[in-house]
Design a protein around this motif. Structure first.
Motif, PDB file in Angstrom:
ATOM      1  N   ASP A  46     -59.255 -27.384 -64.993  1.00  0.00           N
ATOM      2  CA  ASP A  46     -60.421 -26.542 -64.709  1.00  0.00           C
ATOM      3  C   ASP A  46     -59.979 -25.225 -64.073  1.00  0.00           C
ATOM      4  O   ASP A  46     -60.436 -24.146 -64.456  1.00  0.00           O
ATOM      5  CB  ASP A  46     -61.369 -27.256 -63.725  1.00  0.00           C
ATOM      6  N   LEU A  47     -59.093 -25.332 -63.097  1.00  0.00           N
ATOM      7  CA  LEU A  47     -58.666 -24.130 -62.377  1.00  0.00           C
ATOM      8  C   LEU A  47     -57.919 -23.175 -63.289  1.00  0.00           C
ATOM      9  O   LEU A  47     -58.082 -21.956 -63.212  1.00  0.00           O
ATOM     10  CB  LEU A  47     -57.748 -24.507 -61.211  1.00  0.00           C
ATOM     11  N   ASN A  48     -57.095 -23.740 -64.174  1.00  0.00           N
ATOM     12  CA  ASN A  48     -56.342 -22.898 -65.104  1.00  0.00           C
ATOM     13  C   ASN A  48     -57.289 -22.129 -66.023  1.00  0.00           C
ATOM     14  O   ASN A  48     -57.014 -20.999 -66.419  1.00  0.00           O
ATOM     15  CB  ASN A  48     -55.382 -23.756 -65.935  1.00  0.00           C
ATOM     16  N   ASN A  49     -58.414 -22.765 -66.353  1.00  0.00           N
ATOM     17  CA  ASN A  49     -59.355 -22.159 -67.293  1.00  0.00           C
ATOM     18  C   ASN A  49     -60.470 -21.376 -66.603  1.00  0.00           C
ATOM     19  O   ASN A  49     -61.269 -20.719 -67.286  1.00  0.00           O
ATOM     20  CB  ASN A  49     -59.985 -23.239 -68.169  1.00  0.00           C
ATOM     21  N   ALA A  50     -60.567 -21.468 -65.287  1.00  0.00           N
ATOM     22  CA  ALA A  50     -61.695 -20.849 -64.579  1.00  0.00           C
ATOM     23  C   ALA A  50     -61.584 -19.323 -64.595  1.00  0.00           C
ATOM     24  O   ALA A  50     -60.499 -18.760 -64.825  1.00  0.00           O
ATOM     25  CB  ALA A  50     -61.712 -21.345 -63.144  1.00  0.00           C
ATOM     26  N   SER A  51     -62.703 -18.688 -64.330  1.00  0.00           N
ATOM     27  CA  SER A  51     -62.672 -17.233 -64.138  1.00  0.00           C
ATOM     28  C   SER A  51     -61.863 -16.956 -62.880  1.00  0.00           C
ATOM     29  O   SER A  51     -61.732 -17.815 -62.005  1.00  0.00           O
ATOM     30  CB  SER A  51     -64.087 -16.704 -63.956  1.00  0.00           C
ATOM     31  N   ARG A  52     -61.358 -15.756 -62.800  1.00  0.00           N
ATOM     32  CA  ARG A  52     -60.582 -15.370 -61.620  1.00  0.00           C
ATOM     33  C   ARG A  52     -61.396 -15.594 -60.359  1.00  0.00           C
ATOM     34  O   ARG A  52     -60.913 -16.098 -59.340  1.00  0.00           O
ATOM     35  CB  ARG A  52     -60.188 -13.897 -61.756  1.00  0.00           C
ATOM     36  N   ASN A  53     -62.677 -15.240 -60.441  1.00  0.00           N
ATOM     37  CA  ASN A  53     -63.553 -15.347 -59.290  1.00  0.00           C
ATOM     38  C   ASN A  53     -63.725 -16.811 -58.845  1.00  0.00           C
ATOM     39  O   ASN A  53     -63.606 -17.141 -57.667  1.00  0.00           O
ATOM     40  CB  ASN A  53     -64.926 -14.757 -59.639  1.00  0.00           C
ATOM     41  N   ASP A  54     -63.977 -17.673 -59.797  1.00  0.00           N
ATOM     42  CA  ASP A  54     -64.144 -19.097 -59.471  1.00  0.00           C
ATOM     43  C   ASP A  54     -62.850 -19.670 -58.899  1.00  0.00           C
ATOM     44  O   ASP A  54     -62.853 -20.461 -57.953  1.00  0.00           O
ATOM     45  CB  ASP A  54     -64.559 -19.888 -60.721  1.00  0.00           C
ATOM     46  N   PHE A  55     -61.729 -19.299 -59.503  1.00  0.00           N
ATOM     47  CA  PHE A  55     -60.432 -19.759 -59.019  1.00  0.00           C
ATOM     48  C   PHE A  55     -60.265 -19.394 -57.535  1.00  0.00           C
ATOM     49  O   PHE A  55     -59.921 -20.228 -56.697  1.00  0.00           O
ATOM     50  CB  PHE A  55     -59.322 -19.113 -59.861  1.00  0.00           C
ATOM     51  N   VAL A  56     -60.538 -18.138 -57.232  1.00  0.00           N
ATOM     52  CA  VAL A  56     -60.340 -17.673 -55.856  1.00  0.00           C
ATOM     53  C   VAL A  56     -61.322 -18.351 -54.908  1.00  0.00           C
ATOM     54  O   VAL A  56     -60.950 -18.772 -53.798  1.00  0.00           O
ATOM     55  CB  VAL A  56     -60.459 -16.140 -55.780  1.00  0.00           C
ATOM     56  N   MET A  57     -62.567 -18.523 -55.330  1.00  0.00           N
ATOM     57  CA  MET A  57     -63.549 -19.159 -54.459  1.00  0.00           C
ATOM     58  C   MET A  57     -63.164 -20.605 -54.134  1.00  0.00           C
ATOM     59  O   MET A  57     -63.310 -21.073 -53.010  1.00  0.00           O
ATOM     60  CB  MET A  57     -64.940 -19.114 -55.093  1.00  0.00           C
ATOM     61  N   THR A  58     -62.657 -21.277 -55.166  1.00  0.00           N
ATOM     62  CA  THR A  58     -62.279 -22.684 -54.946  1.00  0.00           C
ATOM     63  C   THR A  58     -61.138 -22.806 -53.939  1.00  0.00           C
ATOM     64  O   THR A  58     -61.107 -23.735 -53.116  1.00  0.00           O
ATOM     65  CB  THR A  58     -61.848 -23.332 -56.287  1.00  0.00           C
ATOM     66  N   LEU A  59     -60.200 -21.880 -53.981  1.00  0.00           N
ATOM     67  CA  LEU A  59     -59.001 -21.998 -53.148  1.00  0.00           C
ATOM     68  C   LEU A  59     -59.001 -21.041 -51.951  1.00  0.00           C
ATOM     69  O   LEU A  59     -57.985 -20.876 -51.276  1.00  0.00           O
ATOM     70  CB  LEU A  59     -57.748 -21.759 -53.997  1.00  0.00           C
ATOM     71  N   ALA A  60     -60.157 -20.427 -51.678  1.00  0.00           N
ATOM     72  CA  ALA A  60     -60.225 -19.364 -50.670  1.00  0.00           C
ATOM     73  C   ALA A  60     -59.774 -19.831 -49.294  1.00  0.00           C
ATOM     74  O   ALA A  60     -59.163 -19.085 -48.525  1.00  0.00           O
ATOM     75  CB  ALA A  60     -61.656 -18.816 -50.593  1.00  0.00           C
ATOM     76  N   ASN A  61     -60.053 -21.095 -48.956  1.00  0.00           N
ATOM     77  CA  ASN A  61     -59.755 -21.574 -47.602  1.00  0.00           C
ATOM     78  C   ASN A  61     -58.559 -22.532 -47.539  1.00  0.00           C
ATOM     79  O   ASN A  61     -58.333 -23.184 -46.526  1.00  0.00           O
ATOM     80  CB  ASN A  61     -60.994 -22.249 -46.998  1.00  0.00           C
ATOM     81  N   VAL A  62     -57.810 -22.623 -48.638  1.00  0.00           N
ATOM     82  CA  VAL A  62     -56.589 -23.439 -48.573  1.00  0.00           C
ATOM     83  C   VAL A  62     -55.704 -22.855 -47.468  1.00  0.00           C
ATOM     84  O   VAL A  62     -55.162 -23.597 -46.632  1.00  0.00           O
ATOM     85  CB  VAL A  62     -55.863 -23.450 -49.935  1.00  0.00           C
ATOM     86  N   PHE A  63     -55.589 -21.547 -47.457  1.00  0.00           N
ATOM     87  CA  PHE A  63     -55.039 -20.871 -46.273  1.00  0.00           C
ATOM     88  C   PHE A  63     -56.244 -20.318 -45.523  1.00  0.00           C
ATOM     89  O   PHE A  63     -57.033 -19.542 -46.096  1.00  0.00           O
ATOM     90  CB  PHE A  63     -54.046 -19.771 -46.681  1.00  0.00           C
ATOM     91  N   GLU A  64     -56.405 -20.716 -44.288  1.00  0.00           N
ATOM     92  CA  GLU A  64     -57.590 -20.443 -43.464  1.00  0.00           C
ATOM     93  C   GLU A  64     -58.097 -18.995 -43.600  1.00  0.00           C
ATOM     94  O   GLU A  64     -57.346 -18.046 -43.312  1.00  0.00           O
ATOM     95  CB  GLU A  64     -57.230 -20.755 -41.991  1.00  0.00           C
ATOM     96  N   HIS A  65     -59.368 -18.842 -44.016  1.00  0.00           N
ATOM     97  CA  HIS A  65     -60.003 -17.520 -44.101  1.00  0.00           C
ATOM     98  C   HIS A  65     -59.158 -16.507 -44.861  1.00  0.00           C
ATOM     99  O   HIS A  65     -59.183 -15.320 -44.525  1.00  0.00           O
ATOM    100  CB  HIS A  65     -60.248 -16.939 -42.676  1.00  0.00           C
ATOM    101  N   SER A  66     -58.364 -16.952 -45.845  1.00  0.00           N
ATOM    102  CA  SER A  66     -57.424 -16.010 -46.477  1.00  0.00           C
ATOM    103  C   SER A  66     -57.468 -16.080 -48.007  1.00  0.00           C
ATOM    104  O   SER A  66     -56.498 -16.514 -48.651  1.00  0.00           O
ATOM    105  CB  SER A  66     -55.997 -16.269 -45.980  1.00  0.00           C
ATOM    106  N   PRO A  67     -58.569 -15.636 -48.624  1.00  0.00           N
ATOM    107  CA  PRO A  67     -58.663 -15.670 -50.096  1.00  0.00           C
ATOM    108  C   PRO A  67     -57.583 -14.818 -50.769  1.00  0.00           C
ATOM    109  O   PRO A  67     -57.280 -15.031 -51.944  1.00  0.00           O
ATOM    110  CB  PRO A  67     -60.064 -15.109 -50.372  1.00  0.00           C
ATOM    111  N   TRP A  68     -56.974 -13.899 -50.031  1.00  0.00           N
ATOM    112  CA  TRP A  68     -55.955 -13.052 -50.668  1.00  0.00           C
ATOM    113  C   TRP A  68     -54.786 -13.851 -51.250  1.00  0.00           C
ATOM    114  O   TRP A  68     -54.139 -13.430 -52.206  1.00  0.00           O
ATOM    115  CB  TRP A  68     -55.462 -11.969 -49.703  1.00  0.00           C
ATOM    116  N   VAL A  69     -54.513 -15.032 -50.666  1.00  0.00           N
ATOM    117  CA  VAL A  69     -53.419 -15.831 -51.222  1.00  0.00           C
ATOM    118  C   VAL A  69     -53.794 -16.303 -52.628  1.00  0.00           C
ATOM    119  O   VAL A  69     -53.020 -16.171 -53.586  1.00  0.00           O
ATOM    120  CB  VAL A  69     -53.083 -17.028 -50.312  1.00  0.00           C
ATOM    121  N   ALA A  70     -54.996 -16.833 -52.757  1.00  0.00           N
ATOM    122  CA  ALA A  70     -55.455 -17.281 -54.074  1.00  0.00           C
ATOM    123  C   ALA A  70     -55.506 -16.109 -55.057  1.00  0.00           C
ATOM    124  O   ALA A  70     -55.121 -16.246 -56.228  1.00  0.00           O
ATOM    125  CB  ALA A  70     -56.831 -17.948 -53.950  1.00  0.00           C
TER     126      ALA A  70
END
Lengths: 294, 294, 294, 294
Positions: free
Chosen positions: A7-31
């Motif tokens: 799913d993530l590989n196929n997601a829009s860039r925006n969805d990808f980033v939203m899903t992983l935005a908090n893997v690093f605390e408050h840091s969507p820039w990593v995603a």
């Protein structure tokens, strides 16, 4: 609910980033940085990319990442609201239920750490018991700032790996889980000991010890589920308590009054949260043995 | 200061009786009866004569003997004054230092026992821990009066034997002492473990556990003195605590951090106060074993 | 080459009988009787039918079945030719390689048994070591004829079950296999002992003991394959020999000269050929322990 | 029969020398030299004086001392007559009862040693088993002559110490004796195992192993006498064999048929002939453990 890597590989860039935005605390820039390198052929590859993005970021950005993390066991911040992930993580280590003495100890070292380094103490709390966190805290307080920058990033990556593991399912696995098990062998009858009540207790130094799990051995002398599994085994000190007095009495084995052995405690420490640790008990009414197995 | 059996054999009747007047609480008549049968060729023979005098006394006299005993853990009686023997005996079991919950438990069962039987609960307190006394108390509460008359005389004779043993020295010995020992064998190096700190703790259920002795192992892996010796080993529950983490660290043995084994507790019960009980520890940094030895 | 149960269910009556003709020695009539009840939904059901056919056959037919079995370890019969199954079975127990004393012992009891009962001694030789067969032989010699008729049928059914298991594959399994395994735990280092040479020896009383298997422990302290598996574990006496002197020397552990422990023998008996038996070794250079595990 | 040190101190010079003439083989000169320094206040002091006399003697005298020693296991010399001491010493190690293969091995290394060094191989045979002597032999063969001169004197002094210890009684003792003991603890019943048959076997490599002693455990689980005591415990390999199958069967403990454990072998090496070695057995019908104790 976890999404899949596909799913993530196929997601829009925006969805990808939203899903992983908090893997690093408050840091969507990593995603954001790793979105462009899709597709990923495994969760390990994805995590390595995110980790590389953090490690190769400019020093001020890494410092900012460190600073957005909340203090441990800070009631004011807690009242004001933490990320859902931080909240759950601190609860997992029992940091929401501190005794007064523990609360004070955390405040004291938090303040000292902040005063010395100018950023909060960060540790992956799912990998340590609260007593073990306090010890780590005090040890790290004596480091210099460069070492603590590095330690902080290391811990942030450990937190991120566990968050990613929960957020995404894939065919491969991040090596973030450990396993703690036991086995009771009745060497009086030469058989696995079935029906022995077992308690796993996490030992504290300042506040109260707490029961991690209560269970009984099955026909094979093992527990139906690992004592701790599917997550890191928090480093720290534990006690296994086996009710062998009751077990032998029910089997009609002749015992002294009171029985020589009743509730047997095995006290040990976990040092590798991602390792497999097996702590068995070989027991008769008059003797027992244990060892670190695997 | 103990007198000798020879002295007693040669003493005036009056001196003989005065010396042994309180072997049976407030009951010089026992000594009076056996004075005439001198000389005694041993302390066992002397004790058997005193015991026979009690057992063959008229029932009302035995009842009176029972009734002159103080209540256990009764603060009012204590303030008013006990015999020196009773005082020391009650202190030995820690009955002078009860937690509130324990004090209440003693009062409750004391009263219930008195109400049912019309005489005080008597137990040889040097032969039991305070938790074990409370258990014995509750068990005996369900007996009938005849059984309790008998149990009381039995306990009075046990008290008397210990008092006689302290008062008189002779060539032979009353079998009133036990022996508790340990031994630490380092099976990592194949040698006795020297310098291991050992603590013996008497476990309580209501109040606080108390340290019976703190010591260290000598070059032979044993303690210089028995953990308990030269007196009965009070029936009850104990914990031996061995500081093996410190021991192996000092020897430079590679350990995990924190060490897998640090302070090892061995929890066991004593059921024979006059027996020899040996509780050894065979230990490596990764395994240990214990057994009831002798 | 094993055929499948499905093949057998669909085969002509003739092919069915030919395939199973020797499951019961020289007795195609058993297969004939059960051919008509096809299809069988499992190998267990098929075997139960064959067993029932034997048990319900007239007494003289059962006696004939017993009498067509060869003597154990009879050189003359062997030279004249055994069924392929009998040949392989006798070899498996080492009956083709007897020492003179063993050969004489077998002849003596064979003759005595024949003289008393009028039929050959039958035992499922895959389930016993040769020493164990001789013991069983002598024990059964004291039975009466009725008991030995029954014992013989029981053993014939055990032989048949193993032959059927080898001849036919199915989704279900006959419970005819056991499992013998070991595990070496190095409690000096707290890790599984890898690279320890292990020998499993079948002990004899009259002739020579023989090595069943030689292997080494893997990284997990276990052997890559069970010491005995996929077949019954013959009842009898065994010795496991562990070369721990070499293991510790290679790891640079300080040892005495010669080492206190070098080749450690664990001597034990198997009593349940279809059971799972685990015989582990917990070892330091100065101590070891074993137990019957499962 | 041993004389006393006091007697020796007071004896004529001639008697003194005659008594000690063969402490060093065929070398009364050692006794002569130390006679003048009397009185000796202990046997240790006397031995140190004799040892010093040998060590300070001219090299050719030390070589002559070495050369007057007989070959080990030399049948021709034996027939021609050895000193009574040499005779008894060689017998003690079983050198009078060699298997053919052992005899040949001794001849081979004797000849090789003689050829290389020009003097006989000397070892204190009371301190080694015959298998251990052969090993020592082969190891020393690779030394140079200077090292072997020194080794020979060292062994001669060990022989002398044992001869002196047998010849003279004194208040102090030469440290020439060791001690080998065992203890069987029945951890099934929590008591010492009484009446267990125990065999101590000296293991050989070429010839037959030999039984050193057969005994049974007493009520304390120990043997009435040490397995080896009052003499050096010869370095070498041993097996203790415990008949626990019989022990548990007689106690009516439920066992498998055949019993899982029957005769338990503990195989170990002695490396310090003058040390105290304790090899206990902790046993249930289904498990056992041993360790090097002291």
């Amino acid at each position: 609910m976890a999404t899949t890597l596909t799913d993530l590989n196929n997601a829009s860039r925006n969805d990808f980033v939203m899903t992983l935005a908090n893997v690093f605390e408050h840091s969507p820039w990593v995603a954001e940085q790793v979105a462009v390198k899709r597709p990923y052929n495994g969760i390990v590859q994805l995590f390595m990319a995110m980790r590389a993005a953090v490690e190769q970021a400019p020093a001020e950005r890494r410092l900012a990442l460190i600073k957005v993390h909340p203090d441990l066991a800070n009631k004011t911040q807690r009242a004001a609201g933490l990320t859902r992930d931080s909240h759950a993580e601190q609860d997992s280590a029992g940091l929401d239920q501190l005794a007064d003495a523990e609360y004070e100890a955390f405040q004291r070292v938090n303040n000292a750490y902040h005063a010395k380094f100018g950023f909060p103490y960060i540790v992956c709390v799912r990998r340590r018991t609260k007593a073990s966190i306090l010890r780590d805290f005090e040890r790290r307080l004596s480091n210099d700032a460069a070492a603590e920058m590095q330690n902080s990033v290391e811990e942030i990556c450990r937190i991120a790996a566990l968050r990613l593991d929960q957020a995404v399912t894939a065919d491969d696995r991040l090596a973030v889980h450990g396993h703690l098990s036991t086995h009771v062998l009745d060497t009086h009858s030469g058989k696995p000991a079935a029906g022995v009540r077992v308690e796993l207790i996490e030992l504290a130094e300042l506040g109260a010890s707490r029961v991690v799990t209560r269970t009984s051995t099955n026909a094979d002398g093992r527990t139906d589920h690992p004592l701790i599994g599917g997550r890191p085994v928090p480093a720290g000190q534990y006690e296994l308590l086996f009710d062998v007095g009751d077990y032998f009495a029910k089997r009609g084995v002749p015992l002294s009054d009171p029985p020589f052995l009743d509730k047997i405690p095995l006290r040990f420490s976990v040092s590798e949260p991602e390792g497999d640790l097996h702590v068995p008990l070989l027991v008769t009414p008059w003797s027992y043995a244990t060892y670190r197995g695997s």
